[in-house]
Design a protein around this motif. Structure first.
Motif, short mmCIF file in Angstrom:
data_model
loop_
_atom_site.label_atom_id
_atom_site.label_comp_id
_atom_site.label_asym_id
_atom_site.label_seq_id
_atom_site.Cartn_x
_atom_site.Cartn_y
_atom_site.Cartn_z
N THR A 167 0.85 -1.20 0.00
CA THR A 167 0.00 0.00 0.00
C THR A 167 0.89 1.26 0.00
O THR A 167 2.10 1.18 0.22
N GLN A 168 0.25 2.38 -0.23
CA GLN A 168 1.00 3.65 -0.28
C GLN A 168 1.60 4.00 1.07
O GLN A 168 2.59 4.73 1.15
N ASP A 169 1.02 3.51 2.14
CA ASP A 169 1.56 3.79 3.48
C ASP A 169 2.94 3.18 3.68
O ASP A 169 3.66 3.56 4.60
N MET A 170 3.24 2.21 2.84
CA MET A 170 4.53 1.53 3.02
C MET A 170 5.67 2.23 2.30
O MET A 170 6.77 1.68 2.19
N ALA A 171 5.41 3.40 1.80
CA ALA A 171 6.45 4.14 1.05
C ALA A 171 7.72 4.24 1.88
O ALA A 171 7.68 4.58 3.06
N GLY A 172 8.81 3.91 1.27
CA GLY A 172 10.09 3.98 1.96
C GLY A 172 10.53 2.66 2.55
O GLY A 172 11.67 2.49 2.95
N ARG A 173 9.62 1.69 2.58
CA ARG A 173 9.97 0.42 3.19
C ARG A 173 10.53 -0.55 2.14
O ARG A 173 10.09 -0.55 1.00
N ALA A 174 11.47 -1.36 2.58
CA ALA A 174 12.06 -2.35 1.68
C ALA A 174 11.24 -3.62 1.75
O ALA A 174 10.96 -4.11 2.84
N VAL A 175 10.86 -4.12 0.59
CA VAL A 175 10.06 -5.36 0.56
C VAL A 175 10.59 -6.28 -0.54
O VAL A 175 11.37 -5.86 -1.40
N ARG A 176 10.14 -7.53 -0.46
CA ARG A 176 10.51 -8.46 -1.53
C ARG A 176 9.24 -9.13 -2.05
O ARG A 176 8.42 -9.60 -1.26
N ILE A 177 9.12 -9.12 -3.37
CA ILE A 177 7.92 -9.71 -3.97
C ILE A 177 8.33 -10.82 -4.93
O ILE A 177 9.49 -10.89 -5.36
N LYS A 178 7.40 -11.66 -5.25
CA LYS A 178 7.60 -12.69 -6.27
C LYS A 178 6.42 -12.60 -7.23
O LYS A 178 5.28 -12.35 -6.81
N GLY A 179 6.68 -12.84 -8.50
CA GLY A 179 5.59 -12.77 -9.46
C GLY A 179 6.07 -13.11 -10.85
O GLY A 179 7.22 -13.54 -11.04
N ARG A 180 5.22 -12.85 -11.79
CA ARG A 180 5.54 -13.17 -13.19
C ARG A 180 5.66 -11.86 -13.96
O ARG A 180 4.86 -10.93 -13.74
N VAL A 181 6.68 -11.82 -14.82
CA VAL A 181 6.86 -10.59 -15.59
C VAL A 181 5.74 -10.51 -16.63
O VAL A 181 5.60 -11.38 -17.48
#
Lengths: 444, 503
Positions: free
Chosen positions: B306-320
């Motif tokens: 979400t937009q509230d997480m701006a600035g936070r480092a995250v890791r995602i997985k998905g398909r290009v």
């Protein structure tokens, strides 16, 4: 036009004034220039400001005149400053053979050749050539300085130990002058560290920190020696011609220009050191070349070092006069540079023309009166200058330095070793460990 | 009186005559006529040892005197040109943060200003002294009370500089500072140093090639403030991972203005303190900086970002899902990653793209991306600052580029180097090269070289191709001697028109 006239007049006044200083043994132009700079500050504090076109040529006149005319006491009164020490022996020989006038004039010709060398060879090329040279050498100065120090110490030769059966006595006899030389170097170096970090001289005149030490190391020992020595000067002959030719002059310019130029360009290296290096490098054995090249070297060193401050694009300060000048004025343009070149040329010509009459007058003085009186008079002036400029702190430093300066004179080692006062602390600083040594000594 | 003299002896020095009876005694030390002692001149040896004594003892006393002498303390206004080279002490307040100048990773010099109320002086320290101060964390800050000693350099221009010779001669006596509420900081405080405390509201990291500073927006109960610091300060931070939204910090900063706005400048990492260490869990990364190591992002589903997480480092997985080449030279590459119904744009710049190599996103491939959550023009995006943060999850041997939307040949630019794109065009006359064949591939917008390496597209597959054949190629963009070329990784990435139409 008025600026040109100012330059001309100021140069002439400076050169003429230098005559008085020059003929007094052991009185250095820098001592007088120091007093002059302080006088300038006093004037400025009172709202009186002199134009650079007045005091710059005046200083040039003083330096050129002194560099040229100081040969007179060096040879005739045997009271050289350290940069003229190599002229003492051949010069004294000339004096003792009644050829003091000729010896003086030959050295003067060297000085005149030095002026030509500066104005016509160094002058036009310096702004183009010297800045890149400085850029290349800048990072190497420290180790070059250590090489020079090593050379100075290693080329001292034993003055005794030649005769008699081998053993400790002979060993100590041989090492007496060598040991005295090393002792002089390290004692004066130690003095240099003290003066650099905790000088007893008042901080208000810190720019003259080193002056009392130089007076004590070089000027006073010679004054004392002159006063107590019992040498009688034989009658001097005024010759109409000089035993030199164009070839000798060119060789002298080569050797002297190299030595003086080297000394002027490298920090802390003085004319005496430059002369030593050039003498070994060019190996000129002719006594006339030797004397004349010392005239070239001395002038190129003193005047060249001052001139370097004015070379556009170079930005280096060498020699006591330039350091004092920086307090008054920071040159930046070709206007300043050409003004200085003009003043050097004029002062060189005038001072050489004054060489002969001043030498004759000095010879007359020696023959008519006791020349030791001149040393007493000079000593009194020096003491007065040191006291007025640096107070009791300066007198204290001067006294200690005199003790050190007398060691090479009395133990027959080189007076050049006294230059440890500058060479050792500056070489350590340039190598990056000067502060560590000072901290270890508890000075900072 | 002189009746004992021989002719010519009148001129002899006085020392050869008896001072009592006046007779000639020569070198004798006692008169043979009257028995009186004859005055002799002092030996040179006496003077030698006197000089040695004077020199050494005098120097020793001078040394003792120098060691016990206090360094004179002066007022800056009293500095005169004649004080050049003077070794003096000055006490005052630091009127500008210490600036360090580096060369080859080492500190070349350090400079700060001291104001003692009568004037201001620049203090310089060089190399080992500057490095020692920096290593000890003793760099003076704006507002610090200091006592500093060194040698003066005074020029005719009026420039006065003090050179610090020994690090120990810089005494920093900084008083304990009270926290200043952010709302109280105004233009009247510009040029002072303050201690602020607050919660991070926003972390704005500069782009990998940007020279802009980092920006932290911090708030407390009284207002907001913007703390800025340069990359070198960020690099020195031991707790980079704590630079995240909602973390509470305390910082000593200098109040400055930039474009008429108040800015709080953080001069060094040691001046920033994290008051709660909420993010110390190793599995959860709060990193937000360039060069952060991969594998530290917080695993999260794309739908949960979400937009509230701006600035936070995250890791995602998905398909290009889609790869959008940069629209402008300095624009980032955009890769749309999907997970179920949710998508997010992953953005990165050329410097990252060039280093992706085998991890270059391929449309249709599964991918893992670690990045900083950001919002651009109202849309969520994941900003990637290092090539290690993108990982292609499909094994490379099976890597068959799924055809994306074909682009015009003219649209293939150098900005797409090492990227995969799909192009439709007509083959020209082939020419053999060592290890393969090159076909010119052209469409109505231009021409590009199609390089078919033997090891990737064997001869049997190439035999199906001929000049004039219309093909759709999905291949990596490469460059050889300044010319762009397409290099398909296997025969399946080259489809002839009929084949393509059938699919």
């Amino acid at each position: 036009m008025s600026a040109a006239l100012s330059v001309l007049v100021a140069t002439l006044v400076g050169t003429v004034l230098s005559c008085v200083i020059s003929v007094l043994p052991a009185l250095h132009a820098y001592n007088v220039l120091g007093a002059f700079v302080m006088g300038m500050f006093a004037l400025t504090a009172r709202g009186i400001e002199l134009a650079p076109e007045v005091y710059l040529p005046f200083m040039v006149g003083m330096i050129v005149g002194w560099s040229m005319l100081n040969t007179i006491p060096s040879i005739l009164l045997g009271a050289p400053d350290e940069s003229a020490m190599f002229t003492v022996l051949p010069g004294q020989k000339y004096l003792m053979f009644g050829r003091g006038y000729e010896g003086t004039m030959v050295t003067g010709v060297g000085g005149l050749a030095g002026v030509f060398f500066l104005v016509f060879i160094v002058g036009p090329f310096a702004p183009k050539v010297l800045p890149p040279v400085q850029e290349v050498l800048r990072l190497h100065m420290h180790w070059i300085l250590w090489v020079i120090i090593t050379f100075i110490l290693m080329t001292e030769w034993p003055k005794g130990g030649n005769w008699g059966p081998g053993g400790w006595k002979k060993f100590f006899d041989a090492w007496r002058s060598l040991g005295a030389g090393l002792l002089t170097f390290f004692l004066s170096g130690f003095l240099g560290f003290i003066l650099l970090y905790r000088s007893p001289v008042s901080v208000d005149v810190a720019f003259q920190n080193i002056m009392p030490a130089f007076v004590g190391l070089f000027a006073i020992p010679w004054c004392l020696l002159n006063i107590i020595s019992g040498t009688r000067v034989p009658k001097q002959h005024i010759s109409k011609s000089l035993d030199i030719d164009g070839d000798l002059i060119l060789r002298s310019v080569g050797a002297g220009g190299l030595g003086g130029g080297f000394a002027a360009f490298f920090p802390v290296v003085t004319g005496g050191v430059g002369g030593l290096l050039a003498g070994h490098a060019t190996a000129q054995r002719d006594e006339r070349v030797f004397i004349m090249s010392q005239g070239v070297s001395k002038l190129v060193y003193y005047v060249g070092a001052f001139m370097l401050l004015f070379v556009p694009g170079l930005g280096i300060t060498r020699g006591g006069a330039a350091w004092m000048m920086r307090q008054l004025y920071m040159p930046r343009t070709y206007y300043d540079y050409y003004m200085i070149l003009a003043a050097i040329a004029i002062a060189g010509a005038v001072s050489f023309l004054m060489m002969s009459p001043l030498t004759r007058a000095t010879i007359w003085f020696i023959e008519k009166t006791n020349y030791r009186n001149a040393s007493v008079f000079a000593l009194a002036i020096i003491l007065a200058i040191v006291y007025v400029m640096t107070g009791w702190g300066g007198i204290l430093v001067m006294t200690v330095a005199t003790g050190i300066g007398l060691i090479p004179v009395l133990f027959a080692s080189r007076r050049l070793n006294c230059l440890g006062v500058l060479l050792l602390p500056i070489a350590c600083n340039m190598s990056g460990f000067g502060q560590d040594i000072a901290a270890w000594l508890g000075l900072i | 009186m002189n009746d004992a003299l021989l002719p010519g002896q009148e001129d002899q020095p006085r020392e050869t005559m008896c001072s009592s009876c006046g007779r000639f005694v020569g070198a004798l030390t006692r008169c043979p006529y009257c028995g009186a002692r004859v005055t002799t001149r002092l030996s040179v040896r006496f003077f030698r040892y006197a000089a040695l004594l004077l020199g050494t003892v005098g120097l020793g006393l001078l040394y003792v005197m120098a060691r016990t002498q206090q360094i004179p303390r002066i007022k800056i206004a009293d500095v005169k040109p004649t004080m050049n080279f003077a070794y003096v002490q000055v006490a005052g307040t630091v009127s500008g943060d210490a600036r360090t100048f580096k060369e080859g990773g080492r500190i070349r010099s350090l400079r700060f200003m001291v104001d003692d109320g009568t004037g201001e002086i620049t203090v310089n320290a060089y190399r080992s002294q500057a490095q020692a101060l920096a290593d000890a964390g003793r760099l003076p800050r704006l507002g610090d009370e200091v006592i500093v000693a060194g040698s003066l350099s005074v020029t005719a221009d009026g420039d006065v500089i003090m050179r610090l010779q020994v690090p120990e001669q810089l005494i920093i006596a900084s008083a304990e500072m009270a926290t200043t509420p952010l709302g109280d900081i105004g233009t009247d405080m510009v040029g002072t140093s303050v201690l602020v405390e607050g919660v991070i509201v926003e972390v704005n990291a500069p782009g990998p090639t940007s020279r802009a500073p980092w920006n932290l927006v911090v708030r407390d109960d009284t207002g907001r403030g913007q703390i800025t610091f340069w990359k070198d300060v960020h690099e020195e931070m031991p707790d980079k991972l704590l630079l995240m939204k909602d973390n509470r910090i305390r910082a000593r900063v200098s109040v400055m203005t930039y474009r008429d706005a108040i800015q709080l400048s953080l001069a060094r990492a040691a001046d920033l303190e994290f008051l709660d260490k909420r993010s110390s869990k190793p599995a959860v990364s709060k990193t937000a900086g360039p060069g952060a190591a991969s594998g530290r992002g917080e695993d999260i589903g794309i739908a949960d970002i979400t937009q509230d997480m701006a600035g936070r480092a995250v890791r995602i997985k998905g398909r290009v899902k889609e790869i959008n080449p940069p629209k402008e030279p300095k624009a980032p590459q955009e890769v749309i990653v999907e997970e179920g119904e949710s998508t997010i744009a992953v953005v990165y710049w050329d410097t990252v793209a060039k280093n992706l190599r085998d991890n270059t996103p391929i449309v249709g491939s599964n991918i893992s991306v670690e990045g900083t959550v950001g919002v651009y023009e109202g849309k969520l995006q994941l900003k990637v600052n290092h090539s290690r943060q993108i990982k292609l999850l499909d094994a490379v041997p099976t890597r068959t580029e799924a055809p994306g939307e074909p682009v015009k040949i003219a649209a293939v630019t150098k900005a797409m180097l090492k990227q995969v794109c799909t192009v439709t065009g007509t083959l020209g006359e082939p020419r053999s090269i060592r290890g393969g064949v090159v076909y010119p591939l052209s469409d109505d917008s231009g021409e590009i070289q199609l390089v078919l390496w033997d090891r990737r597209v064997p001869g049997a597959d190439r035999d199906k191709l001929s000049a004039g054949t219309r093909v759709t190629v999905t291949a990596e963009v490469d460059e050889y001697r300044g010319a762009l070329q397409l290099v398909p990784s296997n025969p399946q990435n080259i489809r002839m028109e009929k084949e393509a139409a059938a699919k």
